[in-house]
Enzyme design. Sequence first.
Site, short mmCIF file in Angstrom:
data_model
loop_
_atom_site.label_atom_id
_atom_site.label_comp_id
_atom_site.label_asym_id
_atom_site.label_seq_id
_atom_site.Cartn_x
_atom_site.Cartn_y
_atom_site.Cartn_z
CG HIS A 63 -5.02 -2.28 -7.77
ND1 HIS A 63 -6.07 -2.95 -7.20
CD2 HIS A 63 -5.42 -1.92 -9.03
CE1 HIS A 63 -7.08 -3.00 -8.08
NE2 HIS A 63 -6.70 -2.39 -9.19
CG ASP A 65 -3.02 0.06 -2.98
OD1 ASP A 65 -3.15 -0.33 -4.15
OD2 ASP A 65 -3.77 -0.31 -2.05
CG HIS A 232 -6.07 -2.73 1.87
ND1 HIS A 232 -7.19 -2.22 1.27
CD2 HIS A 232 -5.10 -2.67 0.94
CE1 HIS A 232 -6.90 -1.89 0.01
NE2 HIS A 232 -5.63 -2.15 -0.21
ZN ZN Z 1 -4.88 -2.22 -2.23
ZN ZN Z 2 -6.06 -3.71 -5.09
#
Ligand code: ZN
Ligand code: ZN
Length: 266
Positions: A63, A65, A232
């Site tokens: 992903h 990020d 997160h």
């Molecule tokens: Zn993430």
């Molecule tokens: Zn993720």
Amino acid sequence: MQGVTILGNNSAVPAFDRHPTAQVLTVRDHLYLIDCGEGTQIQIIRYKIRRSKIHRIFISHLHGDHYFGLIGLINSMGLLGRIQPLHVHGPAPLWEILQLQLREADTHLPFDLQFHPLPDEGFVAEDAHSTVHCFRTNHRIACWGFLFAEKGATRADIAAGRSPAGRTYAFCADTKYDPELAEKVKGVDWMYHETTYLDDLRANAEARYHSTTRQAADIALRAGAGHLLIGHFSSKYADLGPFLEEASEVFPNTLLALEGTTYLFK
Ligand SMILES: [Zn+2]
Ligand SMILES: [Zn+2]
């Protein structure tokens, strides 16, 4: 293993001057970079992390990020004349992505970029003072957590809740609530677990393969962890205070993973 410095503590979209995931673990004279979201190299400069000391980079999953800052950082290391090898550990397709980016830019790095695909679980790397193992987390795409152990802290020690000769740190990456995760990091000294949402949004967390405050704290409790770092955070939250309040109710030794802060493993 001295401690971990947080460079990014937000989830997918940067917000409130919070950045996507990146952390630096200090292991004697080596630095390990864990995830490398967009903006990581700006954060490295802001918090005076010595880029040349970064010996290994661990990427949990693909992903954006968690790795969109990687090619920029690698490129800068080349421009700054790095010569020592750099080890990147990540999901197998990451190597293809990096090679494509370097090839199409006609970039020739002055250092040896060594890519190591992650195994399903188990041994990842070993240096003079530490070992690294990986384990799978329960996320929407293939995702790995990492268990860092200073030499002397064997898995048997970890299982017994002891680490006589060194500290252990578990980075649990992105994951939905999964009690099996606690078994994989049993007895760890310090543990990072994501808390994308406050606990009233359990349904959202479940649907998006993320966790809430109380769920992360429950995993730390089950694992018998010494300390829990939470991060997160979803971009919908400006105030992080409620994250600490909720998680601490379940697991008192909880700390917010704040950018620019180093958490020493005492
Ligand atoms: Zn993430
Ligand atoms: Zn993720």
